[in-house]
Design an enzyme around this catalytic site. Structure first.
Site, PDB file in Angstrom:
ATOM      1  N   GLU A 125     -15.501  11.645  -0.439  1.00  0.00           N
ATOM      2  CA  GLU A 125     -16.632  10.867   0.084  1.00  0.00           C
ATOM      3  C   GLU A 125     -17.847  10.997  -0.845  1.00  0.00           C
ATOM      4  OE1 GLU A 125     -17.990  12.009   3.979  1.00  0.00           O
ATOM      5  OE2 GLU A 125     -18.926  10.055   4.299  1.00  0.00           O
ATOM      6  N   LYS A 174       1.138  -8.214  13.995  1.00  0.00           N
ATOM      7  CA  LYS A 174      -0.133  -8.565  13.344  1.00  0.00           C
ATOM      8  C   LYS A 174      -0.233 -10.083  13.416  1.00  0.00           C
ATOM      9  CE  LYS A 174      -2.489  -8.349   8.819  1.00  0.00           C
ATOM     10  NZ  LYS A 174      -2.450  -7.796   7.448  1.00  0.00           N
ATOM     11  N   ARG A 218     -17.993  -8.865   9.956  1.00  0.00           N
ATOM     12  CA  ARG A 218     -16.605  -8.484  10.160  1.00  0.00           C
ATOM     13  C   ARG A 218     -16.483  -7.293  11.117  1.00  0.00           C
ATOM     14  NH1 ARG A 218     -12.260  -6.964   5.411  1.00  0.00           N
ATOM     15  NH2 ARG A 218     -11.014  -5.483   6.612  1.00  0.00           N
ATOM     16  N   ASP A 229     -11.852  -1.108   7.768  1.00  0.00           N
ATOM     17  CA  ASP A 229     -10.464  -0.970   7.325  1.00  0.00           C
ATOM     18  C   ASP A 229     -10.239   0.345   6.592  1.00  0.00           C
ATOM     19  OD1 ASP A 229      -7.841  -1.556   6.848  1.00  0.00           O
ATOM     20  OD2 ASP A 229      -8.226  -2.977   5.234  1.00  0.00           O
ATOM     21  N   ASN A 273       3.038  -7.349   7.856  1.00  0.00           N
ATOM     22  CA  ASN A 273       3.061  -8.705   7.305  1.00  0.00           C
ATOM     23  C   ASN A 273       4.523  -9.124   7.182  1.00  0.00           C
ATOM     24  OD1 ASN A 273       0.212  -9.033   6.887  1.00  0.00           O
ATOM     25  ND2 ASN A 273       0.393  -7.629   5.156  1.00  0.00           N
ATOM     26  N   GLU A 309      -5.526 -12.302   8.237  1.00  0.00           N
ATOM     27  CA  GLU A 309      -5.234 -12.383   6.817  1.00  0.00           C
ATOM     28  C   GLU A 309      -4.064 -13.312   6.523  1.00  0.00           C
ATOM     29  OE1 GLU A 309      -4.778  -8.198   5.882  1.00  0.00           O
ATOM     30  OE2 GLU A 309      -6.941  -7.932   5.733  1.00  0.00           O
ATOM     31  N   GLU A 364      -5.066   3.537  15.642  1.00  0.00           N
ATOM     32  CA  GLU A 364      -4.347   3.412  14.367  1.00  0.00           C
ATOM     33  C   GLU A 364      -5.154   4.064  13.255  1.00  0.00           C
ATOM     34  OE1 GLU A 364      -2.836  -0.544  13.346  1.00  0.00           O
ATOM     35  OE2 GLU A 364      -3.282  -0.175  11.227  1.00  0.00           O
ATOM     36  N   GLU A 395      -4.800   4.304   1.149  1.00  0.00           N
ATOM     37  CA  GLU A 395      -5.188   3.051   0.499  1.00  0.00           C
ATOM     38  C   GLU A 395      -6.587   3.109  -0.112  1.00  0.00           C
ATOM     39  OE1 GLU A 395      -4.832  -0.297   3.069  1.00  0.00           O
ATOM     40  OE2 GLU A 395      -5.658  -1.713   1.614  1.00  0.00           O
ATOM     41  N   LYS A 454      -7.621  -0.049  14.962  1.00  0.00           N
ATOM     42  CA  LYS A 454      -7.917   0.808  13.809  1.00  0.00           C
ATOM     43  C   LYS A 454      -9.080   1.732  14.151  1.00  0.00           C
ATOM     44  CE  LYS A 454      -6.264  -2.146  10.119  1.00  0.00           C
ATOM     45  NZ  LYS A 454      -6.285  -2.448   8.684  1.00  0.00           N
ATOM     46  N   ARG A 500       0.836  -1.207   0.000  1.00  0.00           N
ATOM     47  CA  ARG A 500       0.000   0.000   0.000  1.00  0.00           C
ATOM     48  C   ARG A 500       0.868   1.254   0.000  1.00  0.00           C
ATOM     49  NH1 ARG A 500      -3.803  -3.132  -1.845  1.00  0.00           N
ATOM     50  NH2 ARG A 500      -4.395  -4.758  -0.393  1.00  0.00           N
TER      51      ARG A 500
END
Lengths: 668, 668
Positions: A501, A272, A326, A355, A192, A276, A377, A383, A350, A151
């Site tokens: 938006e 993390k 989710r 997300d 990651n 995912e 966060e 992104e 977050k 990202r």
């Protein structure tokens, strides 16, 4: 140098009237951070004012006796002064005092002083007291060791290339920029953590990381790493990474001993886990607390902290399943563990339950967790908000989040109150942003995206600043104080998030982007996928029912928020489709139907982009040509992209609802 | 050996009664192809029958005098025999004769003889005369020099790895397999020729390509390469690739002289120009004919041919534009050039006007072009038909295409008539298939996908074979003659294409796949994209109007096809949505509404997959365990994938139309 210094690219101000202060700089102490403060004042004075500042070293014993002082600037460590990185600046009788209890405060004060000069403010009678509200003010870089950035929209990594750690001039300039806005912690590698990145904690990278940590330390920044929960297997050759297995605990303890010996300035780790595809305690039927605490114990002897992300959810959901939500995941996983985490563990949450969408409610964990350290966060890497091709100034969004009343108590219940630590009297807490920088010459791809980097730091330091104030600060530092420029750029910035938006997904529903790259419209892009991100649009309406009749997510909030979100009538309209399935014919408070609102806002969004371009056009002779052209090119692309968004979204809903636009505009 | 020999993996038949013929093989001539024929008969005899055949070399002068012959097999070159790769096999008094005018015929006859044994047919009284209908029977491999394969679903390339050409045992086995079904031309590299692949025509690859050409030649196969139209710039350093520029023509002439000297067996080149970003004559305002003819002149002295793809269209279309029609492109570009191409140019035309969808009308160029050499291009790589994870036997589709009456004249007007050359008396013509092979141990990923490779070759050789006949042949060669196996496998194959069509995009509309990888459902995946591939579904109906009131594409066909396609009432229903926008409530000939047909066919398609799995399950003990398991696993995935297709398509249309399924089944 093949890159600019962003808002630290000083312009010469030959007519600035208060140069004289900068002739002499009196300073106690010779530690690294104070030396940086001295360097910054001298550099600013030289580049902005053309003055070679004389540095006068004072004996540490010299105290507060103002009778002895001479004209100039005093950098003055005062154990009774503001602490925690705070500082006081005041001018008195031709002397500017910068006082603080710690060197960090002197550094931040020095940057502030230079900023005052950049902004052509008068120093006479200056009186500022600033104490950072958030103990931790961090940037999270998602940089990979091969030099790519997950990202990343501004070129390659300047931390890594070809599996090597890069430490050089750019590292130092990065640290200067970050410190100038109060950043005090940086995670340099992607959350990651795979393959080679797993080895960052080993001696293989010890020399370069130690050097990087030293560069950072001089600017009051702690180095952090992301780590791989499966490292005991991948590096240690163990059969398990079970946090309750003795050999795993011992392996981490031994490894951490080595890692902190190798990199003495290391602050700790970001993790993390169970997300995912990343390994984590769930693999071994352990809780997130068991996983985090095990690591916390291993880093504790070295003063290290473990920052544990709450981004844990089922990413193999069946789109047919309307019960699983989710949005509930982080709450459902972590809420029962409140109070179970060690003191040196911080949960990094977050801002929203999904997300980093253009609009989400605030995560219900804020206010609900009362016995757990928390970091908020956010993501300045755009992104889902235009990927630094669209201008999208996010500070107004962050302000709304910080100002959200969680209702965890009568007063002092905002997110800002919680993450600063004052609400629940905690120390390990703060804010983190997924960074938007890269090797591009302007650091952030889009020149105006630098306002998000600048703004995040400033806001984390001083959450009471308004988004407009921050925009103006950044603009004046970057482009100078020309009123026309400041007016236009600030207007562009303040228009940009609402515009984005308007022309993208409506009323909090989010997504509607192309899968994988997350750029550009694809209304159904995630509708039949496994990621738990659906809009459920049909012929009659759209939205996800998250009240009691649906997934019940609204009820994870404290009252009265739960009740407010529960009912469509009381739900804030910008979040209407996040919480409820709403017919296209539903009448909004504006007197428009939902479908007409969708059409109108999409046309408006594009018009806003046209206005933004018009404002920028007016600056052709007023900002450097290279920047003007670069931004112009991106804005032209943004217009094209916003048209694509408008037409795809409107066509999608017209084709589905067959309700015509009242104004008869072209919908395909 | 880490790969099987597919249908040439011979099984021992200890009880076959007519072994005796194979004791002796009489042969004239010692050329490479005849030697291969001898090798194949001996290898078959040894592996199937356990016989070591004695080879008796006859002097070439020995003629037709049958009085002198002894029991055994005679491979007999007879200038009066079938030519063009044809052969005659007949048994008479204990002697099997294979006669042909050229060695290729002997080779094909030998493979056929072995096939007869594999299939346990009696040889006594055998009498076969076979002459290949299509002069060119080609495979196009889209293999890249790095070893990847574009649209490859069976592993890596066995022609290239790390920019090296691979020539070895697998090359030879590949040639055996290809030749056994009559393939006589192979393009080994991707039509998208970039970077290193551009250099295949240079001396850098001369040695290995010469060797590959020799391996192929022994099996009657010509080697072809794909070339880069911009090679004069990229290799030659010229400023242009303009086909009318003298220096470009001279460059190609010199290069071709070198290339054909390096690779004497080279057949010529396949060219994708002006398509999807590839360079071509349009760059220089030249026609496709000017581009092709320029190359044709350069290869003519060496007997080379230029195969020029007609896959030219605007791939940056605006989805809002309802006038431009990708389906028209090839016709509009190439039809005006009929007669302008040199004799050694062949236009290679995809079967349909779009791109290998599960259902398309036949390209209107067939029948319209009467003065141009033509190759029909089909795709056995299952790009849009399940990617060799789904079983999808495509020979029935190819049969329909070959049998299509173009109406270019009263009789002998089918696609088969045209591409064989007999309709317009042309010699350079035939069929090509985009290949489905790779380094997987079974060559084609899905074991049943080998039936497409086998079937394509057999069909190109003998288009009058039925799809069932070919399925049975392949099945008997591959799995033996057990009636239960043959019955079940043939049934699976024959069900598979209709099943795939049922559960994917309905009635000729095509696409509805995920962008880029082209796998799995995404109804709107290409709906708002630039590729000219739209379904135009809205609340009331779906389909692209291609009659006179729309893009006029229907009118590119010869009468009465144009009129038939023009009207929804006469348009074949399987192509209804390709040619017309149709309301969901439109009544089909079946008495179902369009929407009910969509629902029903999608449920049926999944049921078909369940039946296919049931049929395969019945073979657990009857086919090799490794193959059984491998196919089973893929079929389970196919079921899951077909469910996904069913539910996404049905949900999409239900949500859009809000017309309920008459049968009340679950739609999400």
């Amino acid at each position: 140098m093949d890159y600019s210094l962003a808002w630290l690219s000083y312009r010469r101000l030959p007519f600035y009237e208060e140069k004289e202060y900068f002739q002499k700089l009196y300073v106690q102490g010779e530690d690294g951070i104070t030396s940086s403060a001295v360097y910054e004042i001298c550099r600013g004075a030289e580049e902005i004012l053309g003055i070679r500042t004389e540095i006068v070293r004072l004996p540490v014993s010299v105290g507060n006796e103002k009778s002895e002082v001479k004209e100039g600037i005093y950098l003055f460590l005062d154990s009774n002064g503001p602490s925690g990185g705070g500082y006081r600046i005041f001018e008195e009788k031709g002397v500017i005092w910068i006082t603080a209890a710690e060197p960090e405060g002197l550094l931040y004060g020095s940057f502030e002083l230079i900023r005052q000069v950049q902004r052509e403010r008068t120093l006479k009678g200056l009186e500022l007291l600033r104490i950072p509200e958030n103990p931790l003010r961090m940037l999270n870089h998602w940089d990979n060791l091969d030099g790519s950035i997950e990202r990343g929209y501004s070129g390659k990594s300047f931390f890594f290339r070809d599996n090597e750690v890069l430490v050089g001039k750019r590292t130092e300039d990065y640290a200067r920029l970050a410190a100038s806005v109060g950043i005090n912690g940086v995670v340099i590698n992607n959350v990651n953590v795979t393959e080679r990145a797993t080895k960052l904690i080993t001696c293989e990278y010890a020399i370069s990381l130690k050097r990087m940590g030293e560069v950072f330390s001089k600017y009051g920044i702690r180095l952090y790493l992301s780590l791989n929960f499966a490292a005991p297997i991948e590096l240690g050759g163990l059969a398990t990474a079970d946090p309750e297995a003795m050999e795993v605990r011992e392996w981490w303890q031994a490894q951490m001993k080595e890692t902190f010996r190798n990199i003495p300035s290391l602050g700790g780790f970001l993790v993390k886990a169970d997300s995912e595809g990343r390994p984590g305690p769930f693999t071994y039927d352990r809780t997130q607390a068991q996983g985090a605490n095990m690591l916390a114990e291993a880093v504790k002897p070295y003063g290290g902290i473990i920052i544990w992300r709450c981004f844990v959810y089922n990413c193999t959901q069946d789109w047919r399943d309307q019960k699983t939500d989710r949005a509930r995941s982080a709450y459902d996983y972590f809420m029962p563990l409140d109070g179970d985490f060690h003191e040196n563990v911080i949960l990094q949450i977050k801002n929203g339950p999904m997300d980093f969408q253009v609009r989400e409610p605030v995560s219900p964990l804020f206010g609900a967790l009362s016995k757990t350290n928390q970091i908020l966060e956010v993501q300045i890497a755009q992104e889902y908000t235009g990927q630094q091709k669209h201008v999208c100034y996010l500070i107004p969004q962050f302000k709304e989040i910080l100002g959200f009343h969680t209702r965890c108590r009568e007063e002092g219940d905002t997110v800002a109150d919680i993450i600063s630590g004052r609400c629940f009297s905690r120390r390990n807490c703060g804010m983190a942003a997924v960074a938007n920088t890269g090797s591009d010459s302007n650091w952030t791809g889009h020149d105006l995206a630098a306002a998000n980097w600048y703004g995040f730091g400033r806001l984390a330091f001083e959450p009471s600043l308004s988004a407009e104030d921050i925009a103006r600060e950044w603009c004046e530092c970057t482009f100078g104080t020309n009123a026309q420029v400041v007016h236009a750029v600030c207007k562009i910035l303040m228009m940009s998030w609402p515009a984005y938006e308007k022309y993208t997904s409506p009323l909090g529903i989010g997504w509607m982007v192309n899968p994988n790259n997350h750029y550009g419209p694809s209304v159904d892009g995630y509708e039949y996928d496994r990621w738990g991100t659906y809009h459920r649009a049909d012929h009659l309406g759209i939205g996800v029912e998250r009240g009691k009749a649906g997934t019940g997510f609204a009820q994870t909030y404290l009252e009265p928020n739960a009740s407010i979100y529960e009912e469509a009538e009381t739900c804030p309209e910008e979040l209407l489709l996040f919480f409820h399935y709403i017919p296209y014919t539903y009448m909004l408070k504006s007197g428009k139907t939902l479908i007409q609102h969708i059409y109108d806002s999409h046309f408006e969004g594009v018009e806003d982009v046209e206005k933004i371009i018009g404002l920028w056009e007016g600056l052709r002779e007023l900002v450097p040509g290279e920047i003007f052209d670069r931004v112009k090119l991106r804005m032209e692309h943004q217009l094209e992209s916003s048209l694509e968004w408008r037409d795809q979204i409107n066509s999608y809903f017209y084709r589905k609802s067959f309700i015509a636009d009242e104004k008869g505009r072209t919908i395909y």
